[in-house]
Design a protein around this motif. Structure first.
Motif, mmCIF file in Angstrom:
data_model
loop_
_atom_site.group_PDB
_atom_site.id
_atom_site.type_symbol
_atom_site.label_atom_id
_atom_site.label_comp_id
_atom_site.label_asym_id
_atom_site.label_seq_id
_atom_site.Cartn_x
_atom_site.Cartn_y
_atom_site.Cartn_z
ATOM 1 N N ILE A 189 -8.990 -0.682 -8.256
ATOM 2 C CA ILE A 189 -7.560 -0.901 -8.129
ATOM 3 C C ILE A 189 -7.032 -2.080 -7.726
ATOM 4 O O ILE A 189 -7.706 -2.694 -6.694
ATOM 5 C CB ILE A 189 -6.431 0.405 -7.468
ATOM 6 C CG1 ILE A 189 -7.200 0.568 -6.141
ATOM 7 C CG2 ILE A 189 -6.457 1.440 -8.280
ATOM 8 C CD1 ILE A 189 -6.167 1.532 -5.286
ATOM 9 N N SER A 190 -5.816 -2.869 -8.055
ATOM 10 C CA SER A 190 -5.316 -4.190 -7.769
ATOM 11 C C SER A 190 -4.946 -4.093 -6.499
ATOM 12 O O SER A 190 -4.856 -3.125 -5.770
ATOM 13 C CB SER A 190 -4.207 -4.562 -8.897
ATOM 14 O OG SER A 190 -3.421 -3.590 -8.428
ATOM 15 N N LEU A 191 -4.864 -5.284 -5.952
ATOM 16 C CA LEU A 191 -4.585 -5.644 -4.658
ATOM 17 C C LEU A 191 -3.035 -4.994 -4.253
ATOM 18 O O LEU A 191 -2.702 -4.444 -3.449
ATOM 19 C CB LEU A 191 -4.856 -6.869 -4.046
ATOM 20 C CG LEU A 191 -4.102 -7.298 -2.656
ATOM 21 C CD1 LEU A 191 -5.116 -6.248 -1.883
ATOM 22 C CD2 LEU A 191 -4.402 -8.659 -2.389
ATOM 23 N N THR B 259 -3.073 -1.384 -4.221
ATOM 24 C CA THR B 259 -3.425 -0.695 -2.848
ATOM 25 C C THR B 259 -2.384 -0.971 -1.744
ATOM 26 O O THR B 259 -2.391 -0.086 -1.247
ATOM 27 C CB THR B 259 -4.659 -1.853 -2.653
ATOM 28 O OG1 THR B 259 -5.874 -1.828 -3.437
ATOM 29 C CG2 THR B 259 -5.686 -1.321 -1.165
#
Lengths: 84, 417
Positions: free
Chosen positions: A38-40, A43
């Motif tokens: 998942i993308s930062l 997150t």
């Protein structure tokens, strides 16, 4: 719980959530995070939501008080006959 | 066992030998070693040693009884004068005093035996019908939020259960169905309470139903050995909620205990069973989840940090700054060489310049004029370099050191003058 569910329930107001609902969503968040990919941004968002849910759960646990109610004495069944 | 050291003849026996013989005669009669006898207690005396002595009598006869400390210690009550009781034990003779007596193993109120017999009969009957079948028993659910408790509202059992629940499962809701748990109203009350939960709509049903009462003698627990109650419990198997029985002390087993889905040894233990996940467990679980969230995010951030650092280092080796520095150095070098070359060239040119200057000075017409020569020009300005070009009487301009004047030619170009 599919990952998609996590995003939908975040619309529900946190303070209205029951302990079970909050704990379930928290578990779903953990699963989502541990699955990775998942993308930062996502997150960080999940992290914040997760901490909020955990705090809410603790609040509910700390404030829990056993609810006790007593029925009227067994004569309130009205109209039952003792089967022999 | 039976020893026969004694002569069987008309010899005279000692008292000891006689009493011993009679005692052994009694003790070898199997019938007399495990006897049940009933009667009234009279002259009851409990000694500080713990031993009990009394006489048991019926209308026409009596027998001395002794109950030793090991047995009396297990007694839950002390019998009263004139009380009707049933005794189990053996008949013997106390040799030293020639006392015929009953050595009591078990002392029970009258009718106890009948109660036990009824209990055993009912138990066998319901067992045969399958009410105790383990395959039909349901396990407790993992989450218990609604707890129904059928018990006496005034008993200590209820308070004990509420104390346990407050501590272990305060998020639960408890619904108490009050009923007498002994006496004539107990059976109807228990059955009515059980039926009540059977009739609730699905949304209002509890997660578990507890039927409980504190400890007591067999006759106190009689309602929980009643067939109607047992069948009412069994009828509730139609509901999803399992039935937990918590009746009496750990060693008490009632018919209700056998029919129920789960038997708890005491009411407090039943409350503990209704708290499979305690408050502490919940707190721990939430903390664990929160920790795992933090761990994942921190690991992710650490990894990103490491990637960033690696990239930064890699970038530095390719940076224009490095290149620029190299180029700058090369540039400076080139500049320096250019300067040197320029200076060299400059020096060369200056040398040339000096020479030319000197040459120029040397070829300065004024210097020539200074030396006494003259520059002669035609009228049109051309310099006269040959006499042959000057015509007779042509006017020429003559320039000497300090000025100019005109002059006319005498003679002719053909002949040299």
């Amino acid at each position: 719980m599919s990952p998609k569910r996590v995003k939908e329930t975040s619309v529900v107001d946190l303070s209205e959530m029951s302990y079970e609902a909050a704990a379930d969503e928290l578990e779903a968040i953990v699963a989502r995070l541990e699955a990775g990919n998942i993308s930062l941004d996502e997150t960080v968002r999940l992290f914040e939501r997760g901490q909020q849910l955990a705090a809410h759960c603790h609040q509910l646990l700390d404030g829990a008080e056993l609810k006790v109610k007593t029925l009227m004495a067994s004569g309130d069944d009205g109209g039952d006959d003792d089967q022999t | 066992m039976f020893t026969l050291p004694l002569p069987l003849g008309p010899e005279t026996w000692s008292v000891s030998d006689l009493n011993r013989y009679v005692r052994q005669a009694l003790e070898t009669d199997i019938r007399l070693q495990d006897v049940r006898v009933q009667g009234e207690i009279s002259g009851f005396k409990a000694y500080p040693s713990g031993h009990w002595y009394f006489t048991l009598k019926d209308g026409s006869a009596q027998i001395s009884c002794v109950m030793w400390r090991q047995r009396t210690a297990r007694m839950r009550f002390t019998p009263g004068e004139g009380e009707s009781v049933e005794l189990s034990g053996k008949v013997t003779l106390y040799e030293q005093r020639g006392q015929y007596q009953f050595d009591v193993a078990v002392l029970e109120p009258l009718g106890q035996g009948a109660l036990f017999a009824d209990f055993a009969r009912l138990k066998a009957k319901l067992d045969a019908e399958g009410l105790f079948d383990p395959a039909r028993k349901r396990a407790l659910p993992a989450t218990i939020r609604r707890i129904a408790i059928i018990t006496s509202p005034a008993g200590a059992a209820l308070q004990d259960m509420l104390t346990v629940l407050r501590r272990r499962n305060p998020m639960a809701e408890v619904c108490i169905a009050p009923t007498p748990v002994q006496g004539p109203e107990a059976v109807p009350g228990l059955v009515a309470a059980l039926k009540h939960f059977g009739r609730l709509p699905a949304g209002e049903q509890p997660d578990v139903i507890v039927i409980a009462r504190g400890g007591g003698a067999l006759e106190d627990l009689a309602a929980f050995n009643d067939e109607k109650v047992a069948r009412a419990i069994d009828a509730l198997r139609a509901l999803p909620a399992p039935i937990v029985s918590g009746v009496g002390h750990e060693t008490d087993f009632t018919i209700a205990d056998f029919v129920a889905d789960v038997r708890a040894p005491t009411p407090s233990a039943a409350a503990e069973l209704c708290s499979p996940v305690t408050l502490g467990d919940h707190r721990q679980a939430i903390d664990d989840l929160a920790q795992r969230v933090a761990d994942v995010v921190l690991t992710r951030l650490d990894r990103l940090q490491a990637t960033l650092t690696t990239a930064r280092l890699a970038l530095r080796s390719f940076s224009p700054a490095a290149r620029l520095a190299g180029s700058r150095a090369a540039l400076r070098q080139a500049e320096a060489r250019l300067q040197t070359a320029l200076r060299h060239q400059l020096a060369l040119k200056q040398g040339d310049l000096l020479r030319w200057r000197e040459a120029l000075i040397a070829y300065n017409p004024q210097a020539v004029l200074d030396r006494g020569y003259a520059i002669v020009r035609h009228a049109d300005g051309r310099i006269v370099t040959s006499a042959a070009t000057v015509q007779t009487r042509e006017v020429l301009t003559i320039r000497v050191r300090d000025g100019e004047f005109e002059a006319e030619r005498r003679g002719s170009p053909a002949g040299a003058a």
